[in-house]
Enzyme design. Structure first.
Site, mmCIF file in Angstrom:
data_model
loop_
_atom_site.group_PDB
_atom_site.id
_atom_site.type_symbol
_atom_site.label_atom_id
_atom_site.label_comp_id
_atom_site.label_asym_id
_atom_site.label_seq_id
_atom_site.Cartn_x
_atom_site.Cartn_y
_atom_site.Cartn_z
ATOM 1 N N LYS A 149 -9.629 0.951 4.222
ATOM 2 C CA LYS A 149 -9.710 2.371 4.598
ATOM 3 C C LYS A 149 -10.838 3.149 3.935
ATOM 4 C CE LYS A 149 -6.524 4.040 1.035
ATOM 5 N NZ LYS A 149 -5.310 4.828 0.760
ATOM 6 N N LYS A 196 -9.686 9.066 11.618
ATOM 7 C CA LYS A 196 -11.100 8.667 11.565
ATOM 8 C C LYS A 196 -11.492 7.781 12.745
ATOM 9 C CE LYS A 196 -11.627 9.146 6.558
ATOM 10 N NZ LYS A 196 -10.355 9.849 6.357
ATOM 11 N N GLY A 250 0.817 -1.213 0.000
ATOM 12 C CA GLY A 250 0.000 0.000 0.000
ATOM 13 C C GLY A 250 0.847 1.258 0.000
ATOM 14 N N SER A 251 0.181 2.394 0.007
ATOM 15 C CA SER A 251 0.883 3.681 -0.068
ATOM 16 C C SER A 251 1.811 3.887 1.124
ATOM 17 C CB SER A 251 -0.127 4.820 -0.139
ATOM 18 O OG SER A 251 -1.013 4.645 -1.222
ATOM 19 N N GLU A 295 -19.663 9.528 6.558
ATOM 20 C CA GLU A 295 -18.709 10.618 6.376
ATOM 21 C C GLU A 295 -19.086 11.818 7.250
ATOM 22 O OE1 GLU A 295 -16.362 12.399 2.545
ATOM 23 O OE2 GLU A 295 -18.536 12.279 2.391
ATOM 24 N N GLU A 343 -2.198 -8.946 -5.017
ATOM 25 C CA GLU A 343 -1.177 -9.648 -5.798
ATOM 26 C C GLU A 343 -0.382 -8.720 -6.727
ATOM 27 O OE1 GLU A 343 -0.945 -13.309 -9.046
ATOM 28 O OE2 GLU A 343 -2.766 -12.113 -8.814
ATOM 29 N N VAL A 354 -3.365 11.274 3.479
ATOM 30 C CA VAL A 354 -2.031 11.251 2.906
ATOM 31 C C VAL A 354 -2.097 11.647 1.438
ATOM 32 C CG1 VAL A 354 -0.013 9.838 2.445
ATOM 33 C CG2 VAL A 354 -1.324 9.460 4.522
ATOM 34 N N LYS A 409 -11.046 0.752 13.430
ATOM 35 C CA LYS A 409 -9.666 1.131 13.721
ATOM 36 C C LYS A 409 -9.506 1.533 15.194
ATOM 37 C CE LYS A 409 -6.609 1.559 11.233
ATOM 38 N NZ LYS A 409 -5.509 0.608 10.907
#
Length: 650
Positions: free
Chosen positions: A389, A431, A313-314, A566, A338, A471, A443
């Site tokens: 996320k 969040k 991931g990032s 949200e 993958e 991010v 989370k």
């Protein structure tokens, strides 16, 4: 030589302007020949002046020998000082200085010859006024020749550049002048220098590199003047964020593009053109990055075995890249995606050929698969970045959040405790604070579980949590989404006109994670000073303008309403949390309420059973019991909050 031949042959084809500007430099032998011709001409001019003054020269019968001596001595020093080696159209004071040295040395030798000759014969070979006249005339013509050639090239480049992007360089400092000179002297660049912009008001009548200097206030008030330019060119490194925003706003409001360039010291000249790009929204959101230089970080990783979950991931991939610089014994990268994992493998093996990696395709909710890795590698550091996320997707599939965000975290944390990992660092999100959606609540549940392990029986692992906001440039984030919408011609969709978010860069986020992993003593939740929040509507408008369009005209902005779960703004601290400062003024410890391990473990078993049954309401109901501050917003689960209120009223 071929370039020179092509340039002169083009005089007969009518395309001489283009060919001459494509000529990179005049061959050295040609420059030497021209300089010697100038020296020869200077001799005759000096003799002409002497003759007009009715002064008789010494030894007129040896005139050709004397000319040969002067030319030979001068040619010798041309080779010594390499006056012919510089590229004429890039001539500077240094080239002029070499000419002075060359001619001065020639004069000195000729004066010595004259003195020796006068001792032997009784009178000097050359008249002294003749030598000094030659010295000044040769210097003047050689320098004038170079300036004419340089100016001629500039004129031809300007003529050829009529279809180029007309730019105004921002600033009159050394970096800006170097940038302008690079553009001015290279005809291959797609830019044409038209002037300079500055906030100073004392340079209106001054010229810099032959171009006008404009005061920003007067410049943008004159529409006819603005229309003579296509873009402003800035150097981001020499500007503050406030200055960057100010220049961008002025330019975009007047229909000019905003280009950014690196400082020449950061880029080779051959790569310079590729370094000039359109200003991106990330450049404006970037705060001054926090650089954490901690020798302890290197000690914690050097020669150690490290696990990174969610490594493709990032955030995870950047953690892997930063950790790889510390030369651990092995980095095990786990991810269930993958293709991204394979792409990361190719990238890392190329960038870190001597680092040992192990790339594992696995689901962290499978504890048996993970335990084999813990048993085999005996990790010293575990970075847990794996998580779902995306708020709307998780709101629709709350059981999946339990499997990955909670059960996956539980598996990795429990195995870290069992195999006595030195430090476990979890990547969380803002969040999780006062959550209004399942993703944030899952989370927060993971945070509570990780904290509870710190004081559990037999534990030696330091469990640490890091919490930060959005991010920049991460997968699925708002900026790449807006870019795609703008490229398609719009509309740009925003959920609400008042929605705001905090932003940080990926490297900055990962530096926080690494620092937290070394400074924590266990059980802490580290929060980060995220700076000022950004209004998403302002973000969208700026991105549209930076793309060369007008908001609400060329690209429409459409409000689609808040998505399930949200909220308008994110928080880094819960209502009843306090903060404790650390040795770094931008990093704080959040003192959130905790649960004992026995309490949360019982609730966790219940929620996992509900997730296996795919009972959405039951899953969310238990989440709300674990996280009492979880109040659903714009979601089907608001009914659970109403029932909770009704029960409390009774």
């Amino acid at each position: 030589m071929k370039k020179l031949k092509d340039a002169f042959s083009s005089l007969y084809t009518g395309d001489n302007v283009v060919k001459l500007t494509e000529l990179r430099y005049i061959p050295r032998w040609t420059v030497l020949f021209l300089d010697l011709s100038i020296a020869f001409l200077s001799i005759f001019i000096s003799y002409y002046f002497i003759e007009k003054l009715h002064v008789r020269v010494n030894f007129p019968e040896y005139i050709y020998i004397k000319i040969a001596i002067i030319i030979t001595v001068n040619a010798l020093f041309m080779f010594v000082y390499k006056t012919y080696a510089g590229i004429i159209r890039h001539s500077t004071f240094f080239d002029f200085f070499k000419i002075i040295l060359c001619s001065g040395s020639t004069l000195s030798v000729l004066l010595v010859i004259n003195f020796i000759f006068s001792l032997d014969v009784g009178k000097p070979l050359f008249l002294y006024p003749n030598l000094f006249l030659y010295f000044f005339i040769s210097i003047s013509i050689m320098f004038f020749f170079r300036m004419v050639i340089k100016q001629m090239f500039n004129i031809l480049i300007d003529y050829k550049g009529s279809s180029k992007i007309r730019v105004a360089v921002v600033g009159v400092g050394d970096a800006s002048v170097s940038l302008a000179r690079a553009i001015l002297h290279n005809p291959n660049y797609p830019y044409r220098l038209e002037g300079f912009l500055t906030k100073r008001s004392d340079s209106n009548k001054a010229l810099l590199l032959g171009r006008k200097i404009y005061n920003i206030d007067k410049f943008f008030k004159d529409k006819n003047l603005v229309n003579q330019f296509d873009a402003v060119l800035i150097i981001k490194e020499i500007m503050s964020k406030q200055e960057l925003v100010e220049w961008m706003t002025c330019a975009l409001d007047n229909g000019l593009k905003v280009l950014k360039a690196p400082t020449l010291s950061k880029m080779r000249e051959s790569d310079f053109v590729g370094g000039i790009r359109n200003l991106q929204i990330e450049d404006l959101l970037n705060r001054k990055p926090i650089r954490i230089e901690n020798e302890e970080v290197k000690k914690r990783h050097s020669g150690k075995s490290v696990l990174v979950t969610g490594g493709a991931g990032s955030i995870g991939s950047e953690i892997v890249r930063q950790v790889a610089q510390f030369e651990p014994s092995v980095i095990v990268v786990v991810d269930q995606a993958e293709s991204p994992l394979y792409e990361l493998e190719l990238d890392l093996l190329e960038k870190f050929p001597h680092q040992k990696f192990k790339f594992v395709l696995a689901d962290i909710s499978n504890s048996y698969r993970l335990e084999a890795l813990f048993e085999n590698y005996q990790f010293s550091m575990v970075y847990h970045a794996a998580a779902y996320k995306h708020v709307p997707l998780i709101e629709e599939n709350p059981h999946e959040a339990i499997f990955v965000n909670f059960l996956g975290t539980r598996n990795v944390a429990m195995l870290s405790k069992k195999y006595k990992v030195n430090r476990f660092v979890m990547v969380s999100t803002d969040k999780a604070v006062n959550p209004t959606n399942v993703m944030g609540a899952s989370k927060r549940t993971a945070e509570l579980f990780v904290q509870s392990l710190q004081g559990s029986e037999g534990n030696t692992t330091k469990f640490i949590t890091t919490r930060f906001g959005n991010v920049l440039g991460s997968n699925g984030s708002v900026i790449p989404h807006f870019k795609k919408q703008i490229e398609k011609g719009g509309p740009v969709t925003i959920t609400h006109p008042d929605i705001i978010r905090y932003f940080m860069t990926i490297p900055e986020a990962c530096e926080l994670v690494l620092e937290a992993g070394t400074m924590g003593s266990g059980g802490e939740i580290y929060v980060f000073d995220m700076g000022e929040p950004v209004k998403i509507l302002d973000l969208a408008r700026r991105m549209i303008k930076l793309s060369g369009f007008t908001p609400d005209e060329d690209i429409k902005i459409k409000f689609i309403g808040l998505r399930p779960g949200e909220k308008l703004y994110e928080e880094l601290l819960s209502n009843d949390a306090t903060t404790v400062p650390t040795h770094h003024h931008k990093i704080m410890i959040s003192k959130d309420p905790c649960l004992r391990f026995s309490e949360i473990e019982m609730l966790c078993k219940q929620i996992i059973k509900s997730a296996v049954k795919r009972d959405k309401l039951q899953v969310v109901s238990i989440l709300k019991e674990i996280v009492p501050e979880f109040i659903s917003n714009n979601s089907e689960f608001e009914v659970l909050d109403k029932k909770k209120i009704e029960v409390s009223d009774i």
